[in-house]
Design an enzyme around this catalytic site. Structure first.
Site, PDB file in Angstrom:
ATOM      1  N   HIS A  82      10.407 -21.488 -33.370  1.00 27.21           N
ATOM      2  CA  HIS A  82      10.391 -20.301 -32.521  1.00 27.21           C
ATOM      3  C   HIS A  82      10.430 -20.727 -31.065  1.00 27.21           C
ATOM      4  O   HIS A  82       9.749 -21.656 -30.668  1.00 27.21           O
ATOM      5  CB  HIS A  82       9.134 -19.464 -32.778  1.00 27.21           C
ATOM      6  CG  HIS A  82       9.302 -18.042 -32.366  1.00 27.21           C
ATOM      7  ND1 HIS A  82       9.733 -17.071 -33.231  1.00 27.21           N
ATOM      8  CD2 HIS A  82       9.130 -17.432 -31.175  1.00 27.21           C
ATOM      9  CE1 HIS A  82       9.806 -15.917 -32.589  1.00 27.21           C
ATOM     10  NE2 HIS A  82       9.445 -16.121 -31.333  1.00 27.21           N
ATOM     11  N   ASP A 161       2.830  -6.497 -33.826  1.00 25.33           N
ATOM     12  CA  ASP A 161       3.664  -7.240 -32.878  1.00 25.33           C
ATOM     13  C   ASP A 161       5.018  -6.571 -32.716  1.00 25.33           C
ATOM     14  O   ASP A 161       5.545  -6.492 -31.604  1.00 25.33           O
ATOM     15  CB  ASP A 161       3.854  -8.700 -33.315  1.00 25.33           C
ATOM     16  CG  ASP A 161       4.854  -9.394 -32.395  1.00 25.33           C
ATOM     17  OD1 ASP A 161       4.563  -9.464 -31.187  1.00 25.33           O
ATOM     18  OD2 ASP A 161       5.928  -9.790 -32.856  1.00 25.33           O
ATOM     19  N   ARG A 168       6.498  -4.209 -24.583  1.00 22.78           N
ATOM     20  CA  ARG A 168       6.355  -5.197 -23.493  1.00 22.78           C
ATOM     21  C   ARG A 168       7.680  -5.441 -22.801  1.00 22.78           C
ATOM     22  O   ARG A 168       7.726  -5.656 -21.590  1.00 22.78           O
ATOM     23  CB  ARG A 168       5.797  -6.519 -24.061  1.00 22.78           C
ATOM     24  CG  ARG A 168       4.305  -6.444 -24.374  1.00 22.78           C
ATOM     25  CD  ARG A 168       3.867  -7.661 -25.194  1.00 22.78           C
ATOM     26  NE  ARG A 168       4.183  -8.897 -24.532  1.00 22.78           N
ATOM     27  CZ  ARG A 168       4.637  -9.997 -25.157  1.00 22.78           C
ATOM     28  NH1 ARG A 168       4.803  -9.999 -26.461  1.00 22.78           N
ATOM     29  NH2 ARG A 168       4.897 -11.082 -24.485  1.00 22.78           N
ATOM     30  N   SER A 183       1.951 -13.057 -30.035  1.00 23.90           N
ATOM     31  CA  SER A 183       3.173 -12.466 -30.576  1.00 23.90           C
ATOM     32  C   SER A 183       3.877 -13.482 -31.479  1.00 23.90           C
ATOM     33  O   SER A 183       4.248 -13.186 -32.624  1.00 23.90           O
ATOM     34  CB  SER A 183       4.074 -12.045 -29.407  1.00 23.90           C
ATOM     35  OG  SER A 183       5.389 -11.829 -29.831  1.00 23.90           O
ATOM     36  N   LYS A 187       3.601 -13.645 -35.934  1.00 24.99           N
ATOM     37  CA  LYS A 187       4.818 -13.524 -36.763  1.00 24.99           C
ATOM     38  C   LYS A 187       4.957 -14.717 -37.694  1.00 24.99           C
ATOM     39  O   LYS A 187       5.320 -14.588 -38.851  1.00 24.99           O
ATOM     40  CB  LYS A 187       6.056 -13.507 -35.862  1.00 24.99           C
ATOM     41  CG  LYS A 187       6.300 -12.219 -35.160  1.00 24.99           C
ATOM     42  CD  LYS A 187       7.717 -12.197 -34.595  1.00 24.99           C
ATOM     43  CE  LYS A 187       7.792 -12.889 -33.262  1.00 24.99           C
ATOM     44  NZ  LYS A 187       7.653 -12.022 -32.122  1.00 24.99           N
TER      45      LYS A 187
HETATM   46  N1  URA Z   1       8.941 -14.566 -28.290  1.00 25.80           N
HETATM   47  C1  URA Z   1       8.148 -13.745 -28.994  1.00 25.80           C
HETATM   48  O1  URA Z   1       8.295 -13.618 -30.205  1.00 25.80           O
HETATM   49  N2  URA Z   1       7.199 -13.075 -28.364  1.00 25.80           N
HETATM   50  C2  URA Z   1       6.982 -13.189 -27.046  1.00 25.80           C
HETATM   51  O2  URA Z   1       6.088 -12.564 -26.546  1.00 25.80           O
HETATM   52  C3  URA Z   1       7.816 -14.055 -26.306  1.00 25.80           C
HETATM   53  C4  URA Z   1       8.793 -14.730 -26.958  1.00 25.80           C
END
Ligand code: URA
Length: 434
Positions: A82, A161, A168, A183, A187
């Protein structure tokens, strides 16, 4: 417990208890907290921060706000990657097929654009027919049978999220360390990842602008992973200038295809190989980084990574004729190449300015739910440190109309800063947190 009291508490720089965080996340998930209260709360968190205990609590509350996947019956080791978000960051599009083509399955749930940073789903949706809405059952079956999945977060996984991420994006509350950490990690935890490579971007085109902040974010995410029984490695990578050349959805898909076929810009290729290397080591596919790197390179030279990408697109309903012949992908009405007005060395190519300009061209969203234009974007032909002569190609704008084209030209021109003295190229990485 009144939601307004939790907003006030955070506004007044007080620490929320575990119960308060759980209550907020629960109420928000089921729709009992309106967006205006959640926005005010997120802004208070952005301005006043959270302790690491609060951040961990928020992560776990969001991870548990919906279903959690158990991948142990599906794959031996579930790896995932990620990025914290950047400009021109199409790394997933290259890394997933590279890694999956070695036989190490990768199932990834990605996001949409956030602020000035692009989103993997928006990019993949440039390919007609490509589905980013797989159900959990489809995700699991495809991971088991094909060994590669790239889809959106289902509504059932970490729904808190899912809602907060969209909010956001349009309320100026993205660049907050606790909100980003929770966040991302919520996930990953909910999706069942056991070994995770985090690509933490740092620089003007990242949500963390200093190396200290990026390291802190990297450390907190690795630590949250540990507390949740997951193994995470974080790479701290440069995001002062855009990654690769292409910024914009279809343009980035083309660049990923070129890279998987053995071409592509040097920085993007190197970046992707490095992330893939760490995933292969973490996933137990290679004994050390050297062997992993070689394995990753071989997937490109043998054509295996490209074949895996094709397979991914096909199995998720995408029309492969568009990636076999990328000239079929969405194309902007107006394309203009802008040349250097002077000679010298490039001292800066401000990635944030480039990312924000791409959003104004239509590649990202100005408001929640806005459609994106897959065709538009910017091609940044040069890197910091390059020496140019007046008249050399500098960048290219792909726009939908004359007005946005002219505005983008001015803005991207101003994002290029010149020097008469030689300038060192920027590093790709600043460190690793294990
Ligand atoms: N990627 C994400 O999944 N969440 C964030 O807040 C920033 C980048």
């Amino acid at each position: 417990m009144r939601i307004v009291d939790l907003i006030v508490k955070k506004r007044d720089k007080q620490e929320l208890t575990t119960e308060e965080i759980n209550a907020f996340v629960e109420a928000y998930t089921i729709g009992e907290v309106p967006d205006y209260q959640a926005s005010a709360w997120a802004m208070a968190v952005l301005l006043n921060g959270m302790t690491s205990r609060e951040t961990t609590d928020l992560t776990l509350a969001m991870a548990n706000s919906g279903d959690t996947l158990d991948l142990s019956g599906v794959v031996e080791i579930a790896v995932d990657k990620h990025s914290t978000g950047g400009v021109g960051d199409k790394t997933t599009l290259a890394v997933e097929p590279i890694v999956a083509s070695t036989g190490l399955p990768v199932g990834k749930m990605s996001g949409r654009g956030l602020g000035f940073s692009g989103g993997t789903l928006d990019k993949m949706e440039s390919i007609p027919g490509y589905r980013t809405d797989l159900t959990e059952e489809e995700f699991l079956a495809q991971l088991k049978e094909v060994g590669v999945v790239l889809t959106g977060q289902t509504g059932e996984l970490a729904p808190a999220d899912g809602k907060l991420y969209g909010l956001r994006d349009v309320t100026g509350t993205v660049p907050s360390m606790p909100l980003i950490a929770s966040s991302i990690m919520s996930k990953k935890i909910a999706a069942g990842a056991q070994r995770i490579v985090l690509d933490v971007k740092v620089g003007v085109g990242a949500f963390m602008e200093t190396q200290e902040e990026a390291r802190e974010l990297a450390e907190i995410m690795v630590e949250i992973g540990r507390l949740a029984g997951r193994q995470a490695v974080a790479l701290i990578s440069d995001m002062n200038q855009p990654l690769g050349i292409a910024v914009g959805n279809a343009l980035e898909v083309v660049e990923a295809i070129e890279t998987l076929q053995g071409g592509g810009p040097y920085d993007f290729r190197e970046h992707s190989l490095e992330v893939a290397t760490h995933l292969l080591v973490l996933g137990g596919k290679a004994e050390n980084e050297e062997a992993a790197r070689q394995m990753a390179e071989e997937t490109i030279s043998s054509g295996a990574a490209w074949e895996k990408f094709r397979q991914l697109v096909e199995v998720q309903g995408g029309d492969v004729s568009y990636i076999d012949d990328p000239s079929k992908l969405p194309k902007a009405k107006l394309i203009e190449t802008v040349k250097a007005e002077r000679g010298g060395y490039l001292a800066e190519i401000n990635a944030r300015e480039v990312g924000e300009t791409a959003v104004t061209l239509g590649a990202g969203r100005q408001k929640k739910g806005d459609p994106v234009n897959h065709a538009v974007g910017i091609m940044i032909h040069r890197n910091v440190g390059d020496q140019l002569a007046a008249g050399d190609d500098l960048f290219e704008i792909h726009a939908g109309d004359e007005k946005t084209l002219q505005e983008a030209k001015q803005r991207v021109m101003a994002a290029h800063v010149w020097s008469d003295e030689a300038v060192e190229p920027l590093p790709l990485f600043y460190g690793v947190v294990k």
